[in-house]
Enzyme design. Sequence first.
Site, mmCIF file in Angstrom:
data_model
loop_
_atom_site.group_PDB
_atom_site.id
_atom_site.type_symbol
_atom_site.label_atom_id
_atom_site.label_comp_id
_atom_site.label_asym_id
_atom_site.label_seq_id
_atom_site.Cartn_x
_atom_site.Cartn_y
_atom_site.Cartn_z
ATOM 1 N N ASP A 127 4.260 5.827 16.753
ATOM 2 C CA ASP A 127 5.101 5.097 15.545
ATOM 3 C C ASP A 127 5.624 6.096 14.482
ATOM 4 O OD1 ASP A 127 6.433 2.920 14.777
ATOM 5 O OD2 ASP A 127 4.647 2.071 13.628
ATOM 6 N N LYS A 139 -6.812 0.476 2.068
ATOM 7 C CA LYS A 139 -6.244 -0.187 2.995
ATOM 8 C C LYS A 139 -7.173 -1.402 3.337
ATOM 9 C CE LYS A 139 -2.740 -0.513 6.711
ATOM 10 N NZ LYS A 139 -2.061 0.329 7.600
ATOM 11 N N LYS A 163 2.413 -3.654 1.863
ATOM 12 C CA LYS A 163 2.010 -4.589 2.800
ATOM 13 C C LYS A 163 2.495 -4.251 4.153
ATOM 14 C CE LYS A 163 1.447 -8.298 -0.428
ATOM 15 N NZ LYS A 163 1.884 -9.970 -0.362
ATOM 16 N N GLY A 164 1.501 -4.695 5.201
ATOM 17 C CA GLY A 164 1.959 -4.403 6.572
ATOM 18 C C GLY A 164 1.499 -5.697 7.153
ATOM 19 N N GLY A 165 1.583 -5.350 8.599
ATOM 20 C CA GLY A 165 1.375 -6.337 9.816
ATOM 21 C C GLY A 165 -0.157 -6.936 9.509
ATOM 22 N N MET A 166 -0.986 -5.860 9.409
ATOM 23 C CA MET A 166 -2.470 -6.250 9.481
ATOM 24 C C MET A 166 -3.001 -6.005 8.345
ATOM 25 S SD MET A 166 -3.929 -4.737 13.114
ATOM 26 C CE MET A 166 -3.397 -3.180 12.726
ATOM 27 N N GLY A 167 -2.429 -5.478 7.460
ATOM 28 C CA GLY A 167 -3.192 -5.278 6.059
ATOM 29 C C GLY A 167 -2.394 -4.912 4.842
ATOM 30 N N GLU A 168 -2.879 -4.903 3.673
ATOM 31 C CA GLU A 168 -2.310 -4.423 2.571
ATOM 32 C C GLU A 168 -2.988 -3.073 1.802
ATOM 33 O OE1 GLU A 168 -0.939 -6.676 -1.672
ATOM 34 O OE2 GLU A 168 -2.442 -7.678 -0.062
ATOM 35 N N VAL A 169 -2.075 -2.450 1.087
ATOM 36 C CA VAL A 169 -2.651 -1.199 0.611
ATOM 37 C C VAL A 169 -2.679 -1.539 -1.051
ATOM 38 C CG1 VAL A 169 -2.452 1.140 0.238
ATOM 39 C CG2 VAL A 169 -1.771 0.189 2.469
#
Length: 982
Positions: A186, A80, A59-65
Amino acid sequence: MPHSFPDYSFTCPFCKNNCKLSFAQCPAFCPFCGKSQKNESTGLPIQSDFYQIIKSIGKGGMGEVFLAYDPCYERQIAIKKIRSDLLEHPQIKKRFLKEAHMTSQLTHPAIIPIYTIRSDADTAYYTMPFVEGDTLKQIIRKTKLQEKNGETLDYLGGSILALMRVFITICQAVAYAHSKGVLHRDLKPENIIIGKYGEVLILDWGLAKFIDQSPEEELLASFPESLTKQKDITKIGKVVGTVAYMAPERALGQPATIQTDIYSLGVILYQLLTLKSPFKRGTLDEFRKNMSREEWQDPVTAAPYREVPRMLASFTEKCLSLDLQNRYQSVEELIRDIENYLEGRSEWFCIANLNTKEKNDWEFQENVLIAEHVAITRMTDDAEWVSLMISKQSFTGNTKIEADVCLGEQGHGIGFLLSVPEASAREHLIEGYCLWLGSDFSKTTKLLRSNVEVVHAPDIFLKRQQTYHVRIEKVDKSIHVYINDNLQFSYIAHIPLIGTHVGLLSRDADFEISPLEIYVGNLNINVNCLAVPDAFLAHRDYNQALSEYRRIAYSFPDRTEGREALFRAGLTFLEQAKTAENKMPLLEEALNEFEKLHGTPSAPLEYLGKALAYESINDSEEEIKCYELAYRRYPNHPILPMLQEQIISRLHEVSRMQRITTYRFTLLTVRHLPLNKIDTHTKRLFNSLQKHWEVLPFIEYKSPSPLTTLSTRFATPLAFWLAKPFILGEILDDLIQSPPFPIEEVNNALLCLVELGSWEYAQEKLNTIQTYLNLPQNPKWLDLKAFIACHYQTLEDVYKDFFFQIPSTNADHLHAVLYFMDQCLDQLNTSLIYTLARQFEHAELSFEDRLRLNCRRVWAYLLDKNWQDAGNLLYTYSVETLNKDSSLLHFLYGCWLQVTEGAEIANVHFAGVNPVMFPRTWTLGARFLTNNLSKDSYEKAFMWEKRQLCKQLILYYHCVGNETKRIHFQKLYQEQFIHAEL
C-alpha cells in the site's frame, strides 16, 4: 509493561507537574496550570493507560492516531488505537496488531519504529515516535496549488532534484523490507511523511505481508454487515491496496510481488515529477473495466513547465510497464538508475551499429597469431590463433557496447575490445581493454588491460546454445559489465587509457552475435574538476591541460583531486615527450611535478610517476628501483594497488621482448606484491619462465615444493640470474624469520652469493646465522665452508681440510667437489682435479653426476694439451651423445676436434647447435665460434651466461694457441663477478 503508574497518579502534559489523586478518574482541569484535560474535538479524557493523550492527529479505517505524552521518558509520542467498535471482531483486531508486529521487525531509518504494543479485551494500540512534518501527499497538493496560483513553490515540492533524494530514500527502505521478505502492498504519498528536519518515514504497514506467506482467507466468517458498508476498511479476502497505486496484474487477482510494490513506486515517482497521477481511476471494478483503455502520458509532456528530465521519465515508464519482463526486477535496479541521475550522468545515445559481416565497419579484420612471454621462452608454446576485428570509427568519452550473443556447441567464448588506441599508437595487436566471456565449456571469463588480466571471474560464463544480452559501460575510469541487465562486476582503472576504438576477438567461429550497438554519453552534469584537463590531454592540447592541472592542484592542495592533478601534470609532460625531438627537458619537468607529491597522503604516486618517466626512456633498472622504493617506504599504503596494477601490466608487456627486464619485474613481483593478489594469468607467466629457464647446477631442492609457490624458491634463482647479492641477503634475512629453519633454502641462497663472487658477504651471513640461531652443525655448512675457503686459502690446503678424508663412496659432497674442481680449472691446477677424480672413481654416482665429473677431467686434459687422454675419456660416450648440443660434452668435443681433426670438422660440429632464441650456457661457445651469437646478444646476456661463454672461449683459444684472444676473454671473465660486502 516495562513501566507502570498507579491509577491515582496524574501528570499534566502541558506543565509537566505531577500529583497523586485520591480517585482513579482523570481531572477535568490541571490543578497547577488550569488547562483542560479533555480533548476538545472528541471529548475523550486525556489519560490513556500510562500515557496522556493530547489530541487526535489522524483517522483511518481501523484506528485513530493520537499525539500523546509519555511521562516515563518525558517525550511526546504517537499512539495508534483500534476503533472501539472494532474491538469485538477478532480478525480485525488481529489484522490491526499484525501491522505493529511486522513493522517492529523492520529496522531502517526510513521505516517508523515501534516502541510498545498492547492488546487486551478492552483495547489494542501501539506507540511510535511522533514526527512533525507533512505527508508527501500534502507536499504534492500544496505545491500543485502554489503552481496554480503562481506563488513561490515549496522548497521541496518545487525541486525535482530534492524530491529524488526523498524518493531514493523511500526506495532504499522498500528494498530493505524486500530483503527481509516483506511486501508493503500500500505504498502511496499519504503513507510517507517528511519530517521537519528532513526525515523520510514510511508509515502504515497494515497491509504488509511476507513474500512467502500463504494466501489470506477468501472470506471472513463473521464479517459484520455494518462494516461491509464502510469504504475505509479494506476487506479481508479482497484485493488489498489503493486502486490509484495498484498494479494491473494485482487488480486482476494475481498475488502481490516485489514488482507490484515497484509499480506503486512508479506511480509515486510520476506524481513527484508531474504533481498529478498517471491515470484516473475510480473503484476497483471501474479500474478492471477500463484497464485496457488507460493511456500513458509521458511525464515530460504531462508537466511541461516542471522540466521533467527524460531519464527520470524513462525510469517511471519502466516502473509502470504492463510487461513484467520490461518492469524493474528489483528495487535495487531502480535505485541504481536514480543514483546515476543524481550523480549527473547523461543518458546514452546510440551513434553506431557495427555488423561483423560488413567489412566497411572495420579498420582491421584478420586472423592473427598471439604469442605470449616470447622474451623468456625458447619456443612459442604460449601462442594461439585468434580472429581480431577493430572498428574503423572511433568513440571518445563515456562509451557503451550492447550486443546479443549466442555461443555454439563448440564455442569457447567471445571477447569485446574497448579503448583500443589508434593504429599508429599500437605497439602490440591487442591493446586497451578486452572483456573475454568464456563459455560453460571453459569458464575463463576475465577482463584484460593490454593483454594483462585485471579481473578474474570464473563464476561468470555464457551457457552454450543460449542467447545473452551483453552490456559493457566505460564511464570515466570505471568499466561495468552487465549480462541480461544484471551487473556482473565493475573495475576501476587507475591509469587511464586514451584509446577510442572498439572491437571483437574470437578463438573460434562457433557463435552468433547481433550488430554491436555503440552508445556515447559524453556529458555529465556533475563534472569532476579533472575532466576538463583530461579532455585537453586526450586531444593533445598539452599546454592547456597542464595549466588546468596546475590550477586544480593549487586550488585543492589538501584534497585527493589536487594530488591527482599533480600526478596528471607529470603525465602530461610524459605524453608530450613521446613526440618531442628533445625528450630530456620534458622528462625533467615531469620528474619535478612528481616530486611535489613527496610527503603527501598520495606519496606512492611520486614513485609511480617517476617509474613511468624512466619507462619512457627504456631505463628499466631505474624504473624498478622506483617501484621498490615505494613498497619499501609505504608497505601498507592504500594507493599501492595502483602501482601493483602497473607492475603486473609492465611484467606482461616486457615478457614479449625483454628477457632481463622480465626477470627484474618478476623478482619485484615475487618480493613485494601480496601473493593472494597475483592473478592466474601472471602465475602462468611464472610457470612459463620456470619451464624455460636453465636449471642452475649448484641449487638443489630435494623437497617436492614447486617453484610456482612464489616463495623464496622462486626468488633465489631470480636474484642470482640478475646478479643481486643484496636481495639474496634480504631473502636470507626473511628465511631466518621463518620457522622451522629452512636449511635447504638458506644453503641455496648462500651458494648463490658465493657463485656471484660475494663470498665474503656469504661468510658474514653464515656467521650471523650460526651465532644468533645457535644451530647444530650441518653437513651442508661443511660444503659451504669449502666453497668459501677456496677464495682465501690455497687450493692444496682446501683439499687437505675438506676433501682429503671424504670416503670414496660418498657422493653427498659432490656439489662442493665440483665447485672445487672449477676453482682448480680457473687456477690451472689440474693435478688436484686428477686426484679427486681418482678418489671418486668407484663412487656410486648417477649418470648426470658422473658426466659432470668427467667434464672437469676432460677440461683438465685439454688445459694440459693431453689430447690422448682427453679423447679416450670422450669416447667412453657414444658419438651421438657427443654431437648433441644438450650434452655438457658437446663444446669440449669440439675443442678436441679442432686440435686433432682440424678446423673444418670442428666447425661442422659447432654448427650443429639448434637455433633457439636463448641457448643453454654450455652451447654459447659453439654459437660464438660459428658467428651465431651477436655482440648485441652478449650485451643482453645475464652475468652468469657471459661468464660461461668467456670460460669456454678461454679454453678454446688456449687449445688453438691464440694467446691474445685467450687473455682478452680472461679479462672479460674476471669482470663477471660481484664482490659485495656488508
